[in-house]
Structures are given as C-alpha cells and as structure tokens.
Enzyme design. Structure first.
Site, PDB file in Angstrom:
ATOM      1  NE  ARG A  63      -2.528  -1.614   3.334  1.00  0.00           N
ATOM      2  CZ  ARG A  63      -2.395  -2.885   3.711  1.00  0.00           C
ATOM      3  NH1 ARG A  63      -2.786  -3.855   2.914  1.00  0.00           N
ATOM      4  NH2 ARG A  63      -1.880  -3.199   4.880  1.00  0.00           N
ATOM      5  CD  GLU A 100      -1.922  -4.067  14.923  1.00  0.00           C
ATOM      6  OE1 GLU A 100      -2.009  -3.628  13.766  1.00  0.00           O
ATOM      7  OE2 GLU A 100      -2.753  -3.836  15.812  1.00  0.00           O
TER       8      GLU A 100
END
Ligand code: AMP
Length: 177
Positions: A63, A100
């Site tokens: 992204r 994460e």
C-alpha cells in the site's frame, strides 16, 4: 478558490478481526476510491517535505506504493520499491522484521539507493514500527540518508515511534490500534 478539504479519517474503513481475530484493520480503499483524496494526501506531504531535498522515495509493498509513487512525482524524486522476499529480480539486501500480526522480511535492490542520497520512506500505516524500522535499516545499510517517513495513519498505543529513534515521521491521521 481551493476545494473544501475532505475528511480523510472518514474515508478510512475499519474492518474488525482482519486478517486475524483482534486486529482492527484500517482499510484505505474508500479513500483511494474518492476523487481528490489521494491528491489531498500527496499535497500535504509535498508541502511537508518540500525543503527536505528528497532524491528517492522508498515505497513499501504494497500500500505504500499507492501513496509513494505520486508523492515522488510531486517531489521530482525517484521511486524505489521495498518488497516482500523473492519479488525483486536483481541482487537484494534484506531485513527481517515483526509487525502487528506476524513476522516477515523486506528486501530492496542492493543498488537502488546510492551512498549519501536523501531518502523519504512511505507506507500507509505505522503500527508497531517494525516495517519502517526494517526499511530504514535497509536504506542506511546502503549508505543513504533517511530524511523522514510519511504514513497516512499512525496507530496509537503500539509505541511504533519509539522503535524508530529520531526518525521524523509525518502521520496525517491518528487512530487507536
Ligand atoms: P508495523 O510494522 O507493525 O508498524 O506494521 C505496519 C505495516 O503493517 C504496514 O505496512 C501496514 O500496511 C500493515 N498494518 C499493520 N497493522 C495494520 C492495521 N491495523 N491496519 C492496516 N494495516 C496494518
């Protein structure tokens, strides 16, 4: 007259429990699909980094590509992709990192940045900081100078910035992790 600024935060969709339970995924596709939104993001960073003499914008798969390439155009800088393992065809250097929701490795072409070059890092989300830290390490190993990092969203509560030392990070939006 300048157009009324869009509420960029309202264009980020939160998808709960993706890609695994407990993660609130910040989905930027509604923002990308809104005419003017990407231009607003790029205009913000162009102003922010105009005086930084950026020579290369390092864009992080995948992204980061979407935000970094138009920013590089606006800053009159080159684009350098940092990719997941096995994607880049020529000789690479790599860094292992944690994020994460998992661990991974990022690679960059060994000759993609030159010693002393001024480099800006771009990604969509700063979470634990592992991705940006690994990317900064790659760029520094190649001898280039990281002038800063631009992210659309900083997730608060994960202490991502702490992992990045004195790297100047510009985050347009803050959201809970
Ligand atoms: P980190 O390395 O932990 O800072 O994670 C940042 C990278 O993982 C970025 O490339 C993001 O695209 C992705 N990421 C991590 N957490 C999220 C999240 N909650 N929503 C969307 N993308 C995320």
């Amino acid at each position: 007259m300048a157009p009324t600024p869009l509420d960029l935060g309202a264009l980020v969709r939160t998808v709960r429990d993706f890609p695994q339970p407990g993660i609130a995924f910040r989905d930027i596709t509604p923002l990308l699909a809104t005419p003017g939104a990407l231009a607003q993001v790029v205009a913000h960073w162009t102003e922010r980094f105009a005086a930084a003499d950026v020579e290369r914008v390092v864009v992080i798969e995948s992204r980061g590509f979407l935000f970094g390439a138009p920013l590089a155009l606006a800053l009159d800088a080159g684009v350098v992709p940092v990719r997941k393992p096995g994607k880049l065809p020529a000789q690479t250097i790599g860094e292992d990192y944690s994020l994460e929701y998992g661990t991974g490795r990022l690679e960059m072409h060994a000759d993609a940045v030159a010693p002393g070059q001024r480099v800006l890092l771009v990604d969509d989300v700063l979470a634990t900081g592992g991705t940006l830290a690994a990317t900064a390490a790659l760029v520094r190993r190649a001898g280039a100078h990281v002038v800063g990092a631009a992210v659309l969203i900083e997730l608060i509560g994960l202490d991502g910035r702490a992992r990045l030392g004195d790297l100047a990070v510009d985050a347009l939006l803050e959201m809970p992790a």
